[in-house]
Design an enzyme around this catalytic site. Structure first.
Site, PDB file in Angstrom:
ATOM      1  N   TYR A   1       0.857  -1.202   0.000  1.00  0.00           N
ATOM      2  CA  TYR A   1       0.000   0.000   0.000  1.00  0.00           C
ATOM      3  C   TYR A   1       0.880   1.234   0.000  1.00  0.00           C
ATOM      4  O   TYR A   1       1.816   1.333   0.795  1.00  0.00           O
ATOM      5  CB  TYR A   1      -0.892  -0.004   1.257  1.00  0.00           C
ATOM      6  CG  TYR A   1      -1.639   1.295   1.475  1.00  0.00           C
ATOM      7  CD1 TYR A   1      -2.982   1.407   1.146  1.00  0.00           C
ATOM      8  CD2 TYR A   1      -0.990   2.418   2.011  1.00  0.00           C
ATOM      9  CE1 TYR A   1      -3.670   2.600   1.335  1.00  0.00           C
ATOM     10  CE2 TYR A   1      -1.676   3.615   2.201  1.00  0.00           C
ATOM     11  CZ  TYR A   1      -3.012   3.698   1.859  1.00  0.00           C
ATOM     12  OH  TYR A   1      -3.696   4.883   2.043  1.00  0.00           O
TER      13      TYR A   1
ATOM     14  N   GLU B   1      -3.685   7.440  -3.951  1.00  0.00           N
ATOM     15  CA  GLU B   1      -3.527   6.191  -3.201  1.00  0.00           C
ATOM     16  C   GLU B   1      -3.406   5.010  -4.153  1.00  0.00           C
ATOM     17  O   GLU B   1      -4.179   4.910  -5.104  1.00  0.00           O
ATOM     18  CB  GLU B   1      -4.737   5.994  -2.281  1.00  0.00           C
ATOM     19  CG  GLU B   1      -4.639   4.752  -1.404  1.00  0.00           C
ATOM     20  CD  GLU B   1      -5.933   4.491  -0.642  1.00  0.00           C
ATOM     21  OE1 GLU B   1      -6.023   4.876   0.521  1.00  0.00           O
ATOM     22  OE2 GLU B   1      -6.863   3.899  -1.231  1.00  0.00           O
TER      23      GLU B   1
END
Ligand code: GDP
Ligand code: MN
Length: 383
Positions: free
Chosen positions: A101, A190
């Site tokens: 991530y 993101e």
């Protein structure tokens, strides 16, 4: 403004962040053609402005173009948390060895960009932050210093990436993501998951991208990406009318002047046990015409049971607002709405007289914000 995954990936790609090849499709036939062109297995991905599509059945692997066509047929029209799927992104399927991530967001408190990186990707980041906070590396970038190579190294080493190939690729992606974030005037970029393939190649498999609305004038190419059809029709109507309006899901329609007062009014209505139907700001110079426009927007929401005007006159003159309310009562069919009016400040006396003289049966003046809120909530219940 939130971007679709494929739009965010287009920007990623523009800044040199590796993504998979893909095509947009709006029908099963287009999905078939896209999969055929791409060749090999593909992933069929619902394009909606909400996360967690995988869990909701909006991301599916297809071995053949025919299977992609069938899956497209299933996924189109699917309702994912109130978002109906009208577009698909057909992408060459990736083999996944690891899911990481990576994000950069604007930390308002620190007034700096904030990077977050963890090898615990693929799941919601809030979950990682809660269950495994040590696995999440957080690092601010000082805007005056700008991006420095140590930022990328600290993130990579901090998360425990020990493969030199991965270290190098991720560090390069971090630097490019920062440029992408700053140069697009983004509030959030993101990548979840940022994957490593079995061959050791690092790639962005998803994108969540939010651009600062106030900077859109500098990015006509991004502004053009807005999907007007996906927007709430009421909010689109409000934008056309020049009314600042946000729909909420209660019954008390709220009108204030100034964002601060309007938000406080939303809070006070909730505080006395009511549910606000919306946030609506008349702005600084709310004239009679502005009031009519705002009421037209609010009364298009079928959930509204009562309306609460909370006006503190400064630049806005209360008598203008009072005339606007009466004009709206003449021009729109407002008979089914009890309207609670609290006016204070510039020309409040005059305004109260105007309302008293008009003696409309569904207008209820109140002297304070708290009393007004209570009254509006009561009236919404009995309406
Ligand atoms: P989200 O659920 O809205 O966050 O959508 P994602 O794009 O992140 O996809 C959800 C999950 O589907 C990912 O975490 C992956 O595990 C899986 N996935 C997506 N694309 C591929 C792919 O190309 N190959 C494989 N094997 N899995 C994929
Ligand atoms: Mn994702």
């Amino acid at each position: 403004m939130d971007l679709y995954e494929y739009q965010g990936k287009e920007l990623f790609s523009h800044f040199g962040i590796p993504v998979s090849e893909g095509r947009l499709a709006e029908t099963p036939e287009e999905a078939l053609a896209a999969a055929d062109e791409l060749g090999g297995p593909v992933v069929v991905k619902a394009q909606v402005l909400t996360g967690g599509r995988g869990k909701a059945g909006g991301v599916k692997l297809a071995a053949t173009p025919e299977e992609a066509e069938d899956l497209a047929d299933d996924i189109l029209g699917l309702d994912i948390r109130g978002h109906v799927v009208r577009r698909l992104w057909i992408e060459s399927a990736s083999e996944i060895a690891k899911e990481y991530y990576l994000s950069v967001t604007f930390d308002r408190g620190a007034k700096k960009a904030l990077f977050m990186f963890t090898t615990q990707g693929g799941v919601e980041i809030e979950e990682v932050a809660e269950t495994n906070p040590d696995a999440l590396v957080r690092l601010h970038v000082d805007p005056l210093e700008g991006f420095q190579p140590w930022v990328a190294r600290r993130l990579v080493y901090g998360a425990g990436i020990d493969d030199p190939g991965e270290q190098k690729q991720i560090a390069a992606i971090v630097e490019k993501l920062y440029r992408c974030f700053v140069e697009s005037d983004a509030m959030l970029c993101e990548i979840n998951p940022l994957i490593v393939t079995p061959e050791g190649e690092v790639r962005a498999l998803d994108s969540k991208f939010t651009v600062d609305d106030n900077a859109l004038y500098r990015h006509p190419d991004i502004a053009e990406m807005r999907d007007v059809e996906a927007a709430d029709p009421l909010e689109t109507f409000a934008r056309e009318k020049g009314v600042t309006y946000v729909k909420l899901d209660g019954e008390v329609g709220i009108l204030g002047n100034g964002a601060g007062l309007s938000m406080s009014t939303v809070d006070v209505v909730a505080h006395v046990g009511g549910r606000p139907a919306n946030f609506c700001d008349l702005g600084g110079g709310g004239d009679a015409e502005g009031v009519v426009d705002a009421l037209e927007v609010i009364t298009r929401d079928p959930q509204v049971r009562s309306i609460f005007f909370n006006i503190f006159g400064g630049i806005t003159r209360c008598d203008e607002v009072a005339r606007g309310i009466l004009a709206a009562l003449d021009r729109l069919d407002m008979s089914r709405y009890p309207i609670v009016v609290r006016l204070d400040g510039t020309n409040a006396e005059e305004a109260r007289e105007i309302l008293a003289d008009a003696a409309r049966p569904n207008v209820f003046p109140e002297a304070t914000m708290l009393d007004g809120a209570r009254r509006a909530v009561e009236l919404a219940r009995s309406a």
